[in-house]
Design a protein around this motif. Structure first.
Motif, PDB file in Angstrom:
ATOM      1  N   PHE A  79     -53.171  57.292 138.915  1.00  0.00           N
ATOM      2  CA  PHE A  79     -54.256  58.247 139.186  1.00  0.00           C
ATOM      3  C   PHE A  79     -55.030  57.874 140.459  1.00  0.00           C
ATOM      4  N   LEU A  80     -55.196  56.586 140.716  1.00  0.00           N
ATOM      5  CA  LEU A  80     -55.856  56.148 141.954  1.00  0.00           C
ATOM      6  C   LEU A  80     -55.041  56.552 143.181  1.00  0.00           C
ATOM      7  N   THR A  81     -53.726  56.436 143.075  1.00  0.00           N
ATOM      8  CA  THR A  81     -52.845  56.818 144.188  1.00  0.00           C
ATOM      9  C   THR A  81     -52.941  58.327 144.430  1.00  0.00           C
ATOM     10  N   LYS A  82     -52.896  59.104 143.347  1.00  0.00           N
ATOM     11  CA  LYS A  82     -53.015  60.560 143.475  1.00  0.00           C
ATOM     12  C   LYS A  82     -54.378  60.943 144.058  1.00  0.00           C
ATOM     13  N   LYS A  83     -55.423  60.231 143.607  1.00  0.00           N
ATOM     14  CA  LYS A  83     -56.763  60.520 144.117  1.00  0.00           C
ATOM     15  C   LYS A  83     -56.836  60.225 145.610  1.00  0.00           C
TER      16      LYS A  83
END
Length: 177
Positions: A79-83
């Motif tokens: 999710f951090l990468t997508k964010k």
């Protein structure tokens, strides 16, 4: 008279040229309006994409928070990468949107300036048209004053001279008989 007629003919042809120029300007302004509408549509689309991207970032933040609370570091990292990629997309969209707003403002200023200039030209053309009509009326009045009245005056004077001459002849004949 001939000089005035040539002048009014030239003025009339110039008036047609001005009318064609104004028509051409109106067409150009219409094209600019179409382009402005297209730009506004693109700006709205970009704004919508930007808002959607921000909403996705908020969702990712919620997912990241839930993943942290549940201790799922793998999901948190995904999710951090997508964010991060969404934030990069947001910056690009924001930059594009800001440029579109600036271009839109410049286009509106140009359009307003052109409309103002065109309205000024129309006013000047109307004033010229009025002056030309006044000149034509004055020419007709001059023609009437000089031509028709002079001829009438001359005819009346000749009749009067003829009548007076006849009266003198009659007096002479009366005296000689």
């Amino acid at each position: 008279m001939a000089l005035f007629k040539r002048f009014t003919q030239n003025a009339s042809s110039n008036n047609k040229e001005i009318a064609q120029l104004l028509k051409s300007l109106e067409e150009e302004i219409a094209k600019i309006k179409v382009e402005a509408s297209k730009m506004e549509a693109a700006q709205s689309r970009t704004k919508r994409e930007l808002d959607e991207c921000r909403e996705e970032i908020r969702k990712m933040e919620n997912y990241i928070e839930h993943a942290r609370n549940s201790g799922n570091t793998e999901s948190e990292r995904i999710f951090l990468t997508k964010k991060a990629s969404l934030e990069e997309k947001e910056r690009a969209l924001q930059s594009s949107y800001d440029a579109m707003i600036g271009n839109g403002q410049n286009m509106k200023q140009s359009q307003e300036m052109l409309l103002s200039k065109m309205n000024e030209l129309k006013s000047r053309k109307d004033a010229i048209d009025i002056k030309l009509e006044r000149a034509k009326i004055q020419e007709k009045l001059n023609e009437i004053n000089t031509g028709t009245f002079s001829e009438l005056e001359e005819k009346v004077n000749r009749r009067l001279d003829l009548a007076e001459a006849m009266a003198e002849l009659n007096e002479i004949e009366k005296g000689n008989l």
